[in-house]
Motif scaffolding. Structure first.
Motif, PDB file in Angstrom:
ATOM      1  N   PHE A 352      35.176  37.446  54.322  1.00 49.00           N
ATOM      2  CA  PHE A 352      34.931  36.051  54.682  1.00 49.00           C
ATOM      3  C   PHE A 352      34.645  35.909  56.170  1.00 49.00           C
ATOM      4  O   PHE A 352      35.127  36.704  56.983  1.00 49.00           O
ATOM      5  CB  PHE A 352      36.123  35.178  54.278  1.00 49.00           C
ATOM      6  CG  PHE A 352      36.232  35.002  52.793  1.00 49.00           C
ATOM      7  CD1 PHE A 352      35.384  34.113  52.131  1.00 49.00           C
ATOM      8  CD2 PHE A 352      37.163  35.721  52.052  1.00 49.00           C
ATOM      9  CE1 PHE A 352      35.472  33.944  50.749  1.00 49.00           C
ATOM     10  CE2 PHE A 352      37.255  35.558  50.676  1.00 49.00           C
ATOM     11  CZ  PHE A 352      36.406  34.679  50.018  1.00 49.00           C
ATOM     12  N   ILE A 353      33.886  34.869  56.501  1.00 56.20           N
ATOM     13  CA  ILE A 353      33.507  34.619  57.900  1.00 56.20           C
ATOM     14  C   ILE A 353      34.729  34.405  58.791  1.00 56.20           C
ATOM     15  O   ILE A 353      34.721  34.704  59.979  1.00 56.20           O
ATOM     16  CB  ILE A 353      32.525  33.431  57.981  1.00 56.20           C
ATOM     17  CG1 ILE A 353      31.968  33.253  59.398  1.00 56.20           C
ATOM     18  CG2 ILE A 353      33.159  32.131  57.483  1.00 56.20           C
ATOM     19  CD1 ILE A 353      30.729  32.394  59.470  1.00 56.20           C
ATOM     20  N   GLY A 354      35.794  33.880  58.214  1.00 57.61           N
ATOM     21  CA  GLY A 354      37.051  33.660  58.943  1.00 57.61           C
ATOM     22  C   GLY A 354      38.167  33.576  57.929  1.00 57.61           C
ATOM     23  O   GLY A 354      37.923  33.579  56.722  1.00 57.61           O
ATOM     24  N   GLN A 355      39.388  33.496  58.436  1.00 53.05           N
ATOM     25  CA  GLN A 355      40.550  33.390  57.562  1.00 53.05           C
ATOM     26  C   GLN A 355      40.332  32.293  56.516  1.00 53.05           C
ATOM     27  O   GLN A 355      39.976  31.177  56.847  1.00 53.05           O
ATOM     28  CB  GLN A 355      41.764  33.054  58.445  1.00 53.05           C
ATOM     29  CG  GLN A 355      43.072  32.908  57.720  1.00 53.05           C
ATOM     30  CD  GLN A 355      43.590  34.252  57.204  1.00 53.05           C
ATOM     31  OE1 GLN A 355      43.658  35.219  57.950  1.00 53.05           O
ATOM     32  NE2 GLN A 355      43.920  34.285  55.927  1.00 53.05           N
ATOM     33  N   GLN A 356      40.531  32.655  55.241  1.00 49.65           N
ATOM     34  CA  GLN A 356      40.444  31.673  54.165  1.00 49.65           C
ATOM     35  C   GLN A 356      41.615  30.710  54.244  1.00 49.65           C
ATOM     36  O   GLN A 356      42.681  31.085  54.732  1.00 49.65           O
ATOM     37  CB  GLN A 356      40.565  32.380  52.824  1.00 49.65           C
ATOM     38  CG  GLN A 356      39.267  32.657  52.121  1.00 49.65           C
ATOM     39  CD  GLN A 356      39.541  33.177  50.723  1.00 49.65           C
ATOM     40  OE1 GLN A 356      40.099  34.252  50.564  1.00 49.65           O
ATOM     41  NE2 GLN A 356      39.135  32.418  49.720  1.00 49.65           N
ATOM     42  N   THR A 357      41.436  29.498  53.741  1.00 45.61           N
ATOM     43  CA  THR A 357      42.544  28.543  53.667  1.00 45.61           C
ATOM     44  C   THR A 357      42.700  28.111  52.214  1.00 45.61           C
ATOM     45  O   THR A 357      41.939  28.544  51.354  1.00 45.61           O
ATOM     46  CB  THR A 357      42.257  27.296  54.525  1.00 45.61           C
ATOM     47  OG1 THR A 357      41.231  26.514  53.893  1.00 45.61           O
ATOM     48  CG2 THR A 357      41.819  27.674  55.931  1.00 45.61           C
ATOM     49  N   GLU A 358      43.653  27.229  51.963  1.00 43.98           N
ATOM     50  CA  GLU A 358      43.831  26.753  50.586  1.00 43.98           C
ATOM     51  C   GLU A 358      42.722  25.794  50.180  1.00 43.98           C
ATOM     52  O   GLU A 358      42.562  25.482  49.005  1.00 43.98           O
ATOM     53  CB  GLU A 358      45.201  26.060  50.464  1.00 43.98           C
ATOM     54  CG  GLU A 358      46.367  27.014  50.666  1.00 43.98           C
ATOM     55  CD  GLU A 358      47.715  26.297  50.652  1.00 43.98           C
ATOM     56  OE1 GLU A 358      47.776  25.100  50.314  1.00 43.98           O
ATOM     57  OE2 GLU A 358      48.715  26.960  50.996  1.00 43.98           O
ATOM     58  N   VAL A 359      41.969  25.283  51.147  1.00 46.66           N
ATOM     59  CA  VAL A 359      40.865  24.360  50.871  1.00 46.66           C
ATOM     60  C   VAL A 359      39.593  25.186  50.708  1.00 46.66           C
ATOM     61  O   VAL A 359      39.255  25.985  51.586  1.00 46.66           O
ATOM     62  CB  VAL A 359      40.723  23.328  52.016  1.00 46.66           C
ATOM     63  CG1 VAL A 359      39.477  22.478  51.843  1.00 46.66           C
ATOM     64  CG2 VAL A 359      41.977  22.460  52.081  1.00 46.66           C
TER      65      VAL A 359
END
Ligand code: GBH
Length: 501
Positions: A352-359
């Protein structure tokens, strides 16, 4: 009067706005109180199947009634500004086809006075997605040029009623999101779409978003014209527009992918900002869309010259973009002609381009904040910028203990890293005038209902009680430290974590 020209180094502590952002439909509730008319969102959320948890904004967080309490929270956090929107249907229940609702005017007057009384500057949006339903029913709202007359009338009423006390106005919140979701995918009202874009019975996803956007741009210009000619000299405020802005990294370093990044930005953000600031649609859009793109008459181009005093940017996340012109793509996000043939994805080689979140759409990529700001600074000639929204969401988790729900360390990390990136643009000469965290409270997250929580304060939807999360305390400390410091753009700002009391 105009914000243009004064230097960033002058007075960071006294003029930089630190606040939180909100909107009428997501916060107010009181959807039938004191003469308010129905909005498009009132009607939409009451249709079964539109909102994933079956909820509405009928009550929301009831800020209409509980604002004194929320002002206490704002004072605790120490913000010097509050961004909110006015409910058009509360002021003009039938648009320009009926009377002004004086109870609605009184409500906002009282609210604005209460903000000012506590030293909090109102930063007011005229339209954050919600409009009187009457406009839909009379003439199809944004699809008709008639809407320009309505918006102009509404803006005039607002400037006249509140402009002595409001010094920051924006016409629209994220009109790019509103027209794409209202007329291309159809997931927001008025739920119009066609073809492979969505699942609607009527609409034209290829053309209607362009028509709606055109009427938004001209409505903006009409409102700015009213402000400039009748109010600005006397009232001394400023006016802008708020766009949703994503940053994009090219999928590869190829020339084609880099061109595709330009198209993605143009078909999403410059679509509105170019006409408003440069008087014409972006080159890439004119080339690809040809005669489907509406044209501005000479008279309209004149009106567009009113421009903006500042640009508002809601920035949360970034994506990769892959070209679909030179090497055709499977249909997917961004691949259509109306989106500029630019495939949008959060992943490259499984990373992923950056840390994934819950959203599902939110990835932590603070570099995107720096890059989008520098892009806007260059393209729009250093027009003053406010970050009108930035924030981090969690999915509702009813089984978690309250201590866990309040311990939003990921949100603190997110805000710290994005504010750091913003500080770096200021050191590079960007004219940033303020930052608003989305959001003070958990609230009604549109089609996600109450399942997504963006608040610095947790809201218990049974009791409507608000409780501070770690992020509220962190933001308080952050602001207290910033506002004490004299800002010197040569010296790196310490945006580090401030120890909690
Ligand atoms: C803002 O935009 C709104 O102004 C605010 O009302 C809302 O509560 C807040 O953000 C938090 O969501 O997945 O390709 O569509 C909300 C709409 C959602 C538009 C995410 C851009 C990301 C790109 N945004 N979306 S995509």
């Amino acid at each position: 009067i105009s914000l243009r020209g004064s230097s960033v180094s002058s007075s960071f502590p006294s003029t930089f706005l630190f606040g939180t952002a909100s909107s009428s439909y997501q916060y107010e509730g009181a959807f039938l109180s004191d003469g308010k008319g129905l909005s498009n969102w009132d009607v939409f959320t009451h249709k079964p199947g539109t909102i994933i948890d079956g909820t509405t904004g009928d009550i929301a967080v009831d800020q209409y009634h509980l604002y004194e309490e929320d002002l206490n929270l704002m004072n605790y956090v120490g913000v010097n500004s509050y961004r909110f929107s006015i409910s058009w249907a509360r002021i003009l229940p039938k648009g320009r086809f009926g009377d002004v609702n004086w109870a609605g005017i009184d409500h906002y007057k009282n609210f604005i006075d209460a903000l000012l009384h506590r030293g909090i500057r109102p930063f007011v949006t005229l339209t954050h997605y919600d409009i009187p339903q009457e406009l839909e029913e009379r003439y199809g709202a944004w699809l008709s040029s008639e809407v320009q007359e309505d918006f102009k009338y509404y803006a005039d009423v607002c400037f006249r009623s509140f402009g002595d006390r409001v010094k920051y106005w924006t016409t629209f919140n994220e009109p790019n999101v509103a027209v794409i979701r209202g007329y291309r995918s159809g997931v927001y009202p008025p739920s119009r779409c066609s073809g492979s874009f969505g699942n609607c019975s009527s609409g034209d996803s290829e053309r209607e978003p362009l028509i709606a956007a055109h009427n938004v741009i001209l409505s903006h210009a009409a409102a700015v014209d009213v402000y400039r000619t009748k109010y600005q000299k006397i009232q001394g405020g400023s006016i802008g527009i708020v766009m949703n802005a994503l940053w994009y990294e090219p999928f590869s370093s190829s020339f084609e992918d880099r061109l595709a990044v330009e198209r993605a930005i143009s078909f999403y953000m410059n679509w509105f900002l170019d006409p408003i600031i440069h008087g014409k649609y972006p080159e890439e859009m004119r080339e690809i869309l040809g005669l489907d793109l509406p044209v501005f008459s000479r008279y309209e181009v004149e009106k567009l010259k009113n421009g903006v005093d500042f640009i508002g940017i809601n920035h949360y996340t970034s994506f990769y973009i892959k070209d679909c012109i030179f090497s055709p793509c499977e249909p997917g996000p961004g691949t259509s002609r109306t989106e500029g043939f630019a495939f949008r994805t959060a992943q490259k080689d499984g990373v992923f381009i950056g840390q994934q979140t819950e959203v599902d759409w939110l990835y932590v990529y603070p570099q995107g904040m720096e890059k989008i700001v520098m892009y806007i600074k260059e393209r729009y000639n250093n027009t003053p910028i406010f970050i009108t929204e930035n924030g981090y969401g969690y999915m509702d988790n009813p089984s978690s203990k309250i201590e866990e729900l309040l311990n939003d360390v990921e949100r603190v990390d997110y805000m710290r890293s994005y504010l750091n990136a913003l500080a770096s643009t200021i050191r590079k000469g960007a004219d940033i005038r303020g930052y608003f965290a989305w959001s003070l409270l958990d609230n009604f997250e549109w089609t996600c209902g109450y399942t997504v929580r963006f608040g610095l304060y947790h809201v218990d939807y049974d009791t409507l009680s608000r409780r501070p999360r770690l992020s509220a305390v962190w933001y308080k400390e952050f602001i207290a430290n910033k506002l004490k410091q004299d800002f010197n753009p040569q010296v790196p700002i310490d945006m580090g974590f401030h120890r909690l009391p």
